[in-house]
Every structure is written in structure tokens, then in C-alpha cells.
Design a protein around this motif. Structure first.
Motif, PDB file in Angstrom:
ATOM      1  N   UNK A   1       9.775  22.660  75.910  1.00  0.00           N
ATOM      2  CA  UNK A   1       9.096  22.009  77.028  1.00  0.00           C
ATOM      3  C   UNK A   1       9.778  20.679  77.330  1.00  0.00           C
ATOM      4  N   UNK A   2      10.338  20.058  76.309  1.00  0.00           N
ATOM      5  CA  UNK A   2      10.971  18.754  76.504  1.00  0.00           C
ATOM      6  C   UNK A   2      12.487  18.869  76.645  1.00  0.00           C
ATOM      7  N   UNK A   3      12.968  20.120  76.822  1.00  0.00           N
ATOM      8  CA  UNK A   3      14.403  20.327  77.069  1.00  0.00           C
ATOM      9  C   UNK A   3      15.283  19.883  75.922  1.00  0.00           C
TER      10      UNK A   3
ATOM     11  N   UNK B   1      -3.137  36.305  61.376  1.00  0.00           N
ATOM     12  CA  UNK B   1      -4.568  36.103  61.661  1.00  0.00           C
ATOM     13  C   UNK B   1      -4.935  36.947  62.873  1.00  0.00           C
ATOM     14  N   UNK B   2      -6.032  37.670  62.729  1.00  0.00           N
ATOM     15  CA  UNK B   2      -6.459  38.535  63.833  1.00  0.00           C
ATOM     16  C   UNK B   2      -7.275  37.697  64.808  1.00  0.00           C
ATOM     17  N   UNK B   3      -6.569  36.924  65.630  1.00  0.00           N
ATOM     18  CA  UNK B   3      -7.214  36.072  66.625  1.00  0.00           C
ATOM     19  C   UNK B   3      -6.970  36.673  68.001  1.00  0.00           C
ATOM     20  N   UNK B   4      -7.609  36.097  69.016  1.00  0.00           N
ATOM     21  CA  UNK B   4      -7.345  36.563  70.374  1.00  0.00           C
ATOM     22  C   UNK B   4      -6.013  35.960  70.826  1.00  0.00           C
ATOM     23  N   UNK B   5      -5.007  36.813  71.053  1.00  0.00           N
ATOM     24  CA  UNK B   5      -3.692  36.262  71.390  1.00  0.00           C
ATOM     25  C   UNK B   5      -3.722  35.511  72.721  1.00  0.00           C
ATOM     26  N   UNK B   6      -3.086  34.378  72.772  1.00  0.00           N
ATOM     27  CA  UNK B   6      -2.929  33.591  73.989  1.00  0.00           C
ATOM     28  C   UNK B   6      -1.774  32.643  73.729  1.00  0.00           C
ATOM     29  N   UNK B   7      -1.442  31.841  74.734  1.00  0.00           N
ATOM     30  CA  UNK B   7      -0.316  30.924  74.559  1.00  0.00           C
ATOM     31  C   UNK B   7      -0.555  30.043  73.323  1.00  0.00           C
ATOM     32  N   UNK B   8       0.400  30.032  72.405  1.00  0.00           N
ATOM     33  CA  UNK B   8       0.272  29.184  71.225  1.00  0.00           C
ATOM     34  C   UNK B   8      -0.615  29.756  70.133  1.00  0.00           C
ATOM     35  N   UNK B   9      -1.123  30.967  70.340  1.00  0.00           N
ATOM     36  CA  UNK B   9      -2.007  31.578  69.342  1.00  0.00           C
ATOM     37  C   UNK B   9      -1.636  33.044  69.211  1.00  0.00           C
ATOM     38  N   UNK B  10      -1.140  33.412  68.067  1.00  0.00           N
ATOM     39  CA  UNK B  10      -0.610  34.766  67.881  1.00  0.00           C
ATOM     40  C   UNK B  10      -1.210  35.379  66.626  1.00  0.00           C
TER      41      UNK B  10
ATOM     42  N   UNK C   1       5.186  26.807  63.723  1.00  0.00           N
ATOM     43  CA  UNK C   1       6.549  26.781  64.273  1.00  0.00           C
ATOM     44  C   UNK C   1       6.610  27.244  65.726  1.00  0.00           C
ATOM     45  N   UNK C   2       5.782  28.244  66.100  1.00  0.00           N
ATOM     46  CA  UNK C   2       5.796  28.664  67.505  1.00  0.00           C
ATOM     47  C   UNK C   2       5.453  27.493  68.420  1.00  0.00           C
ATOM     48  N   UNK C   3       4.461  26.705  67.998  1.00  0.00           N
ATOM     49  CA  UNK C   3       4.052  25.564  68.838  1.00  0.00           C
ATOM     50  C   UNK C   3       5.131  24.493  68.859  1.00  0.00           C
ATOM     51  N   UNK C   4       5.794  24.303  67.723  1.00  0.00           N
ATOM     52  CA  UNK C   4       6.873  23.313  67.689  1.00  0.00           C
ATOM     53  C   UNK C   4       8.041  23.770  68.569  1.00  0.00           C
TER      54      UNK C   4
ATOM     55  N   UNK D   1      -4.144  15.575  61.777  1.00  0.00           N
ATOM     56  CA  UNK D   1      -3.504  16.539  62.682  1.00  0.00           C
ATOM     57  C   UNK D   1      -2.565  15.791  63.607  1.00  0.00           C
ATOM     58  N   UNK D   2      -1.472  16.440  63.940  1.00  0.00           N
ATOM     59  CA  UNK D   2      -0.590  15.952  65.004  1.00  0.00           C
ATOM     60  C   UNK D   2      -0.871  16.805  66.227  1.00  0.00           C
ATOM     61  N   UNK D   3      -1.292  16.148  67.298  1.00  0.00           N
ATOM     62  CA  UNK D   3      -1.780  16.864  68.474  1.00  0.00           C
ATOM     63  C   UNK D   3      -0.996  16.432  69.705  1.00  0.00           C
ATOM     64  N   UNK D   4      -0.777  17.381  70.605  1.00  0.00           N
ATOM     65  CA  UNK D   4      -0.118  17.054  71.869  1.00  0.00           C
ATOM     66  C   UNK D   4      -0.925  17.614  73.031  1.00  0.00           C
ATOM     67  N   UNK D   5      -0.839  16.951  74.182  1.00  0.00           N
ATOM     68  CA  UNK D   5      -1.517  17.511  75.363  1.00  0.00           C
ATOM     69  C   UNK D   5      -0.520  18.284  76.226  1.00  0.00           C
ATOM     70  N   UNK D   6       0.668  18.544  75.699  1.00  0.00           N
ATOM     71  CA  UNK D   6       1.705  19.181  76.521  1.00  0.00           C
ATOM     72  C   UNK D   6       1.805  20.680  76.321  1.00  0.00           C
ATOM     73  N   UNK D   7       0.912  21.241  75.518  1.00  0.00           N
ATOM     74  CA  UNK D   7       1.005  22.686  75.256  1.00  0.00           C
ATOM     75  C   UNK D   7      -0.252  23.413  75.707  1.00  0.00           C
ATOM     76  N   UNK D   8      -1.055  22.794  76.551  1.00  0.00           N
ATOM     77  CA  UNK D   8      -2.297  23.435  76.967  1.00  0.00           C
ATOM     78  C   UNK D   8      -3.319  23.392  75.850  1.00  0.00           C
TER      79      UNK D   8
END
Ligand code: ATP
Ligand code: MG
Length: 424
Positions: free
Chosen positions: A316-318, A112-121, A307-310, A268-275
Motif C-alpha cells: 500500500x505504501x509502494x 483459523x476458520x474465520x469469515x474470509x475477508x480482506x486481511x482475514x484468511x 504477515x499478510x497484513x504486513x 498492538x500495532x495498529x494502522x488505519x490504512x488496511x481497512x
């Protein structure tokens, strides 16, 4: 000199230091799917552009602005797949798989031609599950339960399940009018994107990520209040199933998902730990899509997991797996030992499945070979020199712990290694 080639923006190499955690997650996913009776399917990465327009919807972020589309040498309009559901449905129709229920999974790169940022490629990887031919809330529940099991198996914390129902098309049509009326009354406060979508795809406005719209959207009429009896019963049964299985969830009336093909259940499964990029897994029911793509009407439900987010969450949780360093690094010094080393190594591999044995290549003396042995992370060095060969033994020296080098007769080596190193 021409500049060194670089990877395309938003597309990443997954380096040897990162592949173990990917492999760990992928192995879990595969085992999980076997455990629930799902079969793997693999689709091409390129599809006809039209497939995505017809399935994802023309007025969606993906189709409007994110697709990598081009004409090939025949002039055919092709697109690098932005998601897997469309191709999976296409494949199932094409190969006549939908004459009975199917539980399928796939995995691979999406574009997907999105604006790359953390968690979005721009190239990212999804693991996706699709179940066809099963109309009831029981299968919706199963998909959520198996994703919940994945989080447990990986040891993850802090994922919240958000749930909504989009109802049936007729219910959405009624709701749509109410929503448009409401949004029109607030049109001056909407952003340009939302004003444009107000008529073409008003539900999509609810999905807006613009924080300035939060108040207006928070006051909008709720689709959940417009469900008919059957839709309500489907949703209630899913909620009851989740309650019975001890899976907690939050009903999120504004959850509409960014793709047009959904109806009834969405989650959706959502977390607040990835920004900002906190949705790890998203899916829902899409009973209309198979017919829309030319198949016989077939109920369907699925989800896709980023998968990148997972991977980021596992890190993040070691919870990365410990590195699989070699058990042994074979050091062979001198012409005769070097000549024997491959045969000895192969016979050890024959006799000790699961043994991780790295053989030194490139010659050199003891000192330089031991340096490489150390760097390999191996637990022990297995040493063959002229001296050892003459006596029919191999040296074994612990590299990660204190301990003297010992000699083991070559014929006793497999048994010794099995017991002391493989612990069997
Ligand atoms: P978002 O709202 O984050 O853009 P989406 O609704 O577009 O997500 P889906 O199409 O439902 O996402 O894809 C399912 C999952 O794939 C997402 O929940 C996310 O984990 C992952 N994903 C989607 N787009 C990207 C991307 N560009 N880079 C990395 N992961 C992504
Ligand atoms: Mg998106």
C-alpha cells in the motif's frame, strides 16, 4: 468432466509475482532477529487439540469457533495450529529449554476458520517472537523496540502502538467483579455474544468489535485503575522506556487481546490504512502459561505479527523491493552453441557469485530466443551462435537500454561482466 480443483476458501497461493515482497520482509525479519540475539525455532503445524484449549482458553473466539480440529486415524484429537505461542511453549517445556532465559522466533502458516475477508484468511502466516525467563519490563520494551525498528527498516508509516496492562490475576479478579456489575446494569443493550460472555469471560466483552457497544464499553470501569503497586510500576517502567527511546504510544484501557493467557503488558500495532483489519502485530506478557502447561513457573512475553497484513501495508505504501530480474539471458543458437552453453554458463556462475544468469532452454532461432530474453526482464542478452563460437567470443546486447551489440572474447567475459554488470 469433473470440475477443476480449486484452493480452499480463505487459503491462498502466494504467486511468483508476490513472493519477492514476502522474501524481502522475511529476510529483514531474519536479520533483525540475529541483530537482537534471538534464535529460530520450528514447531509442527499439528498439535493435540487439548494444548490450544488449555492455553488459548475455552471461552475465546479461537477455541469456540475458529479451530480446524479433527480426529486422526488413531482417534487422537488434533488441531491445525491457530497460533504459535502454545506450540512454542510446549516445545520449550518438552525439550527442557527453560532452565535459562530464551529469546526465540518462528514463522509459518496458522489456521483459523474465520469469515474470509480482506486481511482475514483461514490460512495465514505469522512471524512470532517469544522471550522466556525474563520477568521485567526491560524485555517487554525490547520486543516493542525491535518491532518499531522493523517498521523503520521497511520504511512503513502510519503504525500506532497501543498499550495496556492487564495486571495480575488477583487484580483482574477484583476488576472482573466490577466489570460484571457494570455490564449487568447494561445487559439489555449488550449483544448475544457479550451477554453469553458476561459470566464466562467478561474481559472478552471489552474486546468486542461490535460498534453498537462502543458507548457502553467506553464507560466501563478501567482495568488500569485496578492495578496494584507492582503491576503499576511494571507498566510505568515500560512507558518510561518507550519515552526514553522516542517510541510514541497510546494507552488503550480496553485493549485486552483475544487470548486468555495474557497478564500485565499487552500491546498492538495498529494502522488505519488496511481497512477493518488494522492490527498488524499484537502481543503481551503471559507469565502464567508455562506453569499452566506443566512447566516450572517461567515469566514470558511475546508477540505475533500477521504477515499478510504486513505485506499489504508494504504494498500500500509502494515499498516493494525492485524485481530481481536476471543480469543476463543466454541465447544459444545452433547445435554446437547449444552444446557449449551449459558449460560456459556454469563456469560464469563459478567465477561470478551473485550473477543472475538465465539460460535459454528449448532451442529455436534467434528471433524466438530474443523474445524470451526480453520477456525474462534480463538487462543483457549473452549471445552464442556458430559465428561467435568460431571466433571464441560471445555477443552482448543491452535489452533495457539503447546500445549496440558488442563482442567480448570468452576468456575476458568474467572480468567484463564483473566490472560492467555486477559493478565490482
Ligand atoms: P483479530 O482481532 O484481527 O482477529 P487476533 O487478536 O485474533 O486478531 P492474534 O491471535 O493476536 O490476532 O494474532 C496476531 C496477528 O496475526 C494479528 O494481529 C493479525 O495481524 C494476524 N492475524 C490473526 N488472525 C488472522 C487471520 N485470520 N488472517 C490474517 N491475519 C491474521
Ligand atoms: Mg481473531
Amino acid at each position: 468432466m469433473s470440475p477443476r480443483p480449486r484452493a480452499i476458501r480463505g487459503m491462498h497461493d502466494i504467486l511468483p509475482s508476490e513472493t519477492p515482497v514476502w522474501g524481502h520482509i522475511e529476510a529483514r525479519l531474519r536479520a533483525l532477529m540475529e541483530g537482537y540475539g534471538y534464535a529460530e525455532i520450528r514447531m509442527p503445524i499439528l498439535e493435540q487439540t487439548d494444548l490450544f484449549k488449555r492455553s488459548i482458553g475455552e471461552v475465546t473466539d479461537i477455541v469456540e469457533k475458529e479451530m480446524y480440529s479433527f480426529q486422526d486415524r488413531n482417534g487422537d484429537g488434533l488441531t491445525l495450529r491457530p497460533e504459535g505461542t502454545a506450540g512454542c511453549v510446549r516445545a520449550c517445556i518438552e525439550h527442557g529449554l527453560l532452565d535459562r532465559p530464551q529469546r526465540l522466533w518462528y514463522q509459518g502458516p496458522m489456521f483459523r476458520h474465520e469469515r474470509p475477508q480482506k486481511g482475514r484468511y483461514r490460512q495465514f502466516h505469522q512471524f512470532g517472537v517469544e522471550a522466556f525467563g525474563l520477568p521485567g519490563p526491560d524485555i517487554d520494551l525490547e520486543l516493542i523496540l525491535l518491532s518499531a525498528r522493523l517498521w523503520r527498516e521497511l520504511g512503513l508509516q502510519g503504525l500506532e502502538l497501543q498499550l495496556n496492562s492487564l495486571g495480575r490475576a488477583e487484580e483482574r479478579a477484583v476488576y472482573r467483579e466490577r466489570l460484571v456489575a457494570y455490564l449487568q446494569a447494561h445487559a439489555t443493550d449488550l449483544d448475544a455474544d457479550s451477554r453469553r460472555r458476561l459470566h464466562s469471560n467478561p474481559l472478552r466483552v471489552l474486546d468486542s468489535k461490535n460498534p453498537a457497544l462502543a458507548d457502553i464499553l467506553g464507560g466501563a470501569p478501567r482495568l488500569l485503575d485496578h492495578l496494584g503497586g507492582e503491576s503499576r510500576a511494571h507498566f510505568d517502567a515500560l512507558c518510561a522506556g518507550l519515552d526514553a527511546c522516542g517510541v510514541s504510544y497510546r494507552i488503550e484501557p480496553r485493549l485486552v487481546r483475544g487470548l486468555d493467557y495474557y497478564g500485565l503488558t499487552v500491546f498492538e500495532w495498529v494502522t488505519d490504512r488496511l481497512g477493518a483489519q488494522g492490527t498488524v502485530c499484537a502481543g503481551g506478557r503471559y507469565d502464567g502459561l508455562v506453569a499452566q502447561l506443566g512447566g516450572r513457573p517461567t515469566p514470558a512475553v511475546g508477540f505475533a505479527l500477521g504477515l499478510e497484513r504486513l505485506v499489504a501495508l508494504v504494498r500500500e505504501q509502494g515499498l516493494e523491493p525492485p524485481p530481481a530480474a536476471p543480469h543476463l539471458y543466454l541465447v544459444a543458437v545452433g547445435g554446437a552453441a547449444q552444446a557449449q552453453a551449459p558449460r560456459i554458463a556454469e563456469s560464469l556462475r563459478d567465477r561470478l557469485p551473485g550473477l543472475r544468469l538465465q539460460v535459454h532452454c528449448g532451442g529455436g532461432g534467434f528471433k524466438s530466443q530474443f523474445k524470451k530474453a526480453d520477456r525474462s526482464g534480463a538487462a543483457h542478452a549473452l549471445i552464442l551462435g556458430e559465428d561467435e563460437l568460431e571466433r571464441g567470443v560471445a555477443g552482448l546486447k543491452p535489452l533495457r537500454a539503447e546500445g549496440e551489440q558488442i563482442q567480448v572474447p570468452l576468456e575476458d567475459l568474467p572480468a567484463w561482466l564483473r566490472e560492467r554488470i555486477l559493478g565490482r
